[in-house]
Design a protein around this motif. Structure first.
Motif, PDB file in Angstrom:
ATOM      1  N   LEU A   1       0.837  -1.198   0.000  1.00  0.00           N
ATOM      2  CA  LEU A   1       0.000   0.000   0.000  1.00  0.00           C
ATOM      3  C   LEU A   1       0.877   1.255   0.000  1.00  0.00           C
ATOM      4  CD1 LEU A   1      -2.818   1.239   0.140  1.00  0.00           C
ATOM      5  CD2 LEU A   1      -2.765   0.965   2.611  1.00  0.00           C
ATOM      6  N   ASP A   2       1.958   1.166   0.757  1.00  0.00           N
ATOM      7  CA  ASP A   2       2.926   2.254   0.801  1.00  0.00           C
ATOM      8  C   ASP A   2       3.403   2.562  -0.621  1.00  0.00           C
ATOM      9  OD1 ASP A   2       4.574   4.149   1.807  1.00  0.00           O
ATOM     10  OD2 ASP A   2       5.871   2.793   2.926  1.00  0.00           O
ATOM     11  N   GLU A   3       3.767   1.496  -1.342  1.00  0.00           N
ATOM     12  CA  GLU A   3       4.201   1.635  -2.726  1.00  0.00           C
ATOM     13  C   GLU A   3       3.085   2.184  -3.609  1.00  0.00           C
ATOM     14  OE1 GLU A   3       5.849  -1.895  -4.827  1.00  0.00           O
ATOM     15  OE2 GLU A   3       7.074  -2.010  -2.999  1.00  0.00           O
ATOM     16  N   ALA A   4       1.888   1.672  -3.385  1.00  0.00           N
ATOM     17  CA  ALA A   4       0.750   2.065  -4.225  1.00  0.00           C
ATOM     18  C   ALA A   4       0.472   3.560  -4.100  1.00  0.00           C
ATOM     19  CB  ALA A   4      -0.493   1.260  -3.844  1.00  0.00           C
ATOM     20  N   VAL A   5       0.538   4.068  -2.863  1.00  0.00           N
ATOM     21  CA  VAL A   5       0.296   5.495  -2.647  1.00  0.00           C
ATOM     22  C   VAL A   5       1.356   6.298  -3.408  1.00  0.00           C
ATOM     23  CG1 VAL A   5       0.223   7.354  -0.932  1.00  0.00           C
ATOM     24  CG2 VAL A   5      -0.822   5.147  -0.406  1.00  0.00           C
TER      25      VAL A   5
ATOM     26  N   VAL B   1      -5.703  -1.255   7.472  1.00  0.00           N
ATOM     27  CA  VAL B   1      -4.236  -1.306   7.469  1.00  0.00           C
ATOM     28  C   VAL B   1      -3.672   0.102   7.286  1.00  0.00           C
ATOM     29  CG1 VAL B   1      -2.234  -2.097   6.140  1.00  0.00           C
ATOM     30  CG2 VAL B   1      -4.061  -3.694   6.704  1.00  0.00           C
ATOM     31  N   ALA B   2      -4.319   0.891   6.440  1.00  0.00           N
ATOM     32  CA  ALA B   2      -3.860   2.264   6.218  1.00  0.00           C
ATOM     33  C   ALA B   2      -3.975   3.087   7.497  1.00  0.00           C
ATOM     34  CB  ALA B   2      -4.671   2.906   5.090  1.00  0.00           C
ATOM     35  N   GLU B   3      -5.046   2.859   8.237  1.00  0.00           N
ATOM     36  CA  GLU B   3      -5.253   3.571   9.505  1.00  0.00           C
ATOM     37  C   GLU B   3      -4.166   3.195  10.502  1.00  0.00           C
ATOM     38  OE1 GLU B   3      -7.556   5.498  11.194  1.00  0.00           O
ATOM     39  OE2 GLU B   3      -9.126   5.815   9.707  1.00  0.00           O
ATOM     40  N   GLU B   4      -3.962   1.894  10.675  1.00  0.00           N
ATOM     41  CA  GLU B   4      -3.008   1.405  11.672  1.00  0.00           C
ATOM     42  C   GLU B   4      -1.596   1.873  11.376  1.00  0.00           C
ATOM     43  OE1 GLU B   4      -3.396  -2.776  11.463  1.00  0.00           O
ATOM     44  OE2 GLU B   4      -5.300  -2.785  12.569  1.00  0.00           O
ATOM     45  N   SER B   5      -1.248   1.949  10.105  1.00  0.00           N
ATOM     46  CA  SER B   5       0.128   2.256   9.735  1.00  0.00           C
ATOM     47  C   SER B   5       0.367   3.755   9.603  1.00  0.00           C
ATOM     48  CB  SER B   5       0.460   1.572   8.412  1.00  0.00           C
ATOM     49  OG  SER B   5      -0.410   2.060   7.411  1.00  0.00           O
ATOM     50  N   GLY B   6      -0.714   4.532   9.639  1.00  0.00           N
ATOM     51  CA  GLY B   6      -0.557   5.972   9.443  1.00  0.00           C
ATOM     52  C   GLY B   6      -0.547   6.361   7.967  1.00  0.00           C
ATOM     53  N   LEU B   7      -0.556   5.359   7.083  1.00  0.00           N
ATOM     54  CA  LEU B   7      -0.573   5.649   5.643  1.00  0.00           C
ATOM     55  C   LEU B   7      -1.833   6.381   5.218  1.00  0.00           C
ATOM     56  CD1 LEU B   7       0.850   2.399   4.023  1.00  0.00           C
ATOM     57  CD2 LEU B   7       1.681   4.726   3.692  1.00  0.00           C
ATOM     58  N   ILE B   8      -2.846   6.321   6.063  1.00  0.00           N
ATOM     59  CA  ILE B   8      -4.106   6.983   5.747  1.00  0.00           C
ATOM     60  C   ILE B   8      -3.892   8.489   5.565  1.00  0.00           C
ATOM     61  CG2 ILE B   8      -4.790   7.444   8.163  1.00  0.00           C
ATOM     62  CD1 ILE B   8      -7.242   6.066   5.608  1.00  0.00           C
ATOM     63  N   VAL B   9      -2.851   9.036   6.175  1.00  0.00           N
ATOM     64  CA  VAL B   9      -2.636  10.485   6.067  1.00  0.00           C
ATOM     65  C   VAL B   9      -2.183  10.894   4.661  1.00  0.00           C
ATOM     66  CG1 VAL B   9      -1.390  12.478   6.978  1.00  0.00           C
ATOM     67  CG2 VAL B   9      -2.319  10.763   8.553  1.00  0.00           C
ATOM     68  N   PRO B  10      -1.066  10.309   4.151  1.00  0.00           N
ATOM     69  CA  PRO B  10      -0.726  10.645   2.755  1.00  0.00           C
ATOM     70  C   PRO B  10      -1.799  10.192   1.768  1.00  0.00           C
ATOM     71  CG  PRO B  10       0.757   8.935   3.630  1.00  0.00           C
ATOM     72  CD  PRO B  10      -0.027   9.480   4.787  1.00  0.00           C
TER      73      PRO B  10
END
Ligand code: C2E
Ligand code: CA
Ligand code: CA
Ligand code: CA
Length: 278
Positions: free
Chosen positions: A30-34, A79-88
């Motif tokens: 997901l990190d990569e996808a963003v 998963v995005a919420e837990e990892s903080g990726l939800i912000v970007p």
């Protein structure tokens, strides 16, 4: 377990391990996808139940996964919420949705608004309100053409900053809706005090009003209260004409659901608009 009781033994559970590895993999991907632009948005029309015209579109995120195909948010938002990726991710969604709203501005008079889902984590991240205001200005979209959908869980936090942020957003002309209303723990009366513009009735209610008299009475009450408080009401998940008709009779002005349209690609949304002008 071998030795239940004091000092419990636990057997190694390979399925738990697998689940954890899968989560980590998902998070990395997901990190990569963003970063790589593998996310897309779809837009679901929000229709004026009286006139049938399109008042807005809700932006809904999708992930074009290289192996698993198009993933719906239920598969990755947590998963995005837990990892903080939800912000970007949320910043990307905001900017992308506003760019689309700018295209609607160019294509039609009385252009529809765009509605986006904002997670608790994203809302509470530093500089959120300033970032939203900047994004609206950069896109050149009138601020009232943006609706932010927040959840009851955000409002249940005892945090003055959230309150101040809501007030500032609304002073800037940006509108705020409470999403999935009725699924959380909030009481109806607290709504009186919250700085809000709209209330979205959850699909759970929409899908049961036609078959349950009790649910119908409850939804009727929610709509009346919202009207008293000057809130717009948007019902989600309308699938049948009977649901649309009951909601309209109760005074609900706006609705979205498969009866009108599923979420559309950006291209389809633009076609939808020019075919059925707002
Ligand atoms: P939501 O905000 O309640 O969005 C409505 C969901 O109901 C969407 O699912 C939509 O496709 C679906 N839906 C619309 N009309 C109907 C209908 O008539 N019948 C049925 N059965 N379903 C309908 P989707 O796109 O899978 O999104 C699921 C959830 O993911 C959303 O629920 C929202 O909470 C979250 N989400 C979506 N996009 C974003 C985003 O950009 N950021 C954040 N934080 N959350 C998002
Ligand atoms: Ca929503
Ligand atoms: Ca919702
Ligand atoms: Ca919902």
């Amino acid at each position: 377990a071998k030795n239940a009781g004091k000092g419990q033994w636990r057997r190694y559970d390979p399925s738990l391990h697998t689940a954890m590895v899968r989560r980590l993999e998902l998070r990395a991907a997901l990190d990569e996808a963003v970063a790589a632009g593998a996310l897309t948005l779809e837009y679901q029309p929000i229709v004026d139940l009286r006139s049938g015209l399109t008042a807005g579109f809700e932006a809904l995120v999708r992930w074009e996964h290289p192996e698993r195909g198009r993933l719906l948010p239920d598969n990755f938002i947590e998963v995005a919420e837990e990892s903080g990726l939800i912000v970007p991710m949320g910043t990307w969604v905001l900017r992308q949705a506003l760019a689309e709203a700018a295209a609607w501005q160019r294509a039609t008079r009385d252009a529809p608004y765009v509605s986006i889902n904002v997670s608790v984590h994203q809302f509470r991240s530093p500089g959120f309100v300033a970032g939203v205001r900047r994004a609206v200005a950069d896109a050149g979209v009138p601020p009232d053409r943006l609706l932010l959908e927040i959840t009851e869980s955000l409002l249940l936090r005892d945090d003055d900053q959230i309150w101040d942020d809501l007030v500032e957003l609304r002073r800037a002309g940006i509108r705020v809706a409470i999403d999935d209303f009725g699924t959380g723990y909030s009481s109806l009366s607290y709504l009186r005090h919250v700085p809000l513009d709209a209330l979205k009735i959850d699909r759970l209610f929409t899908s049961t009003i036609a078959s349950s008299g009790q649910q119908a009475v409850l939804v009727d009450g929610i709509i009346r209260l919202a009207q008293t408080l000057g809130l717009q009401v948007i019902a989600e998940g309308i699938e049948r004409p009977s649901e649309r008709d009951m909601l309209a009779r109760f005074g609900c002005r706006y609705g979205q659901g498969f009866l009108f349209s599923p979420p559309l690609s950006a291209e389809q949304a633009l076609e939808w608009l020019t075919a059925t002008p707002a």
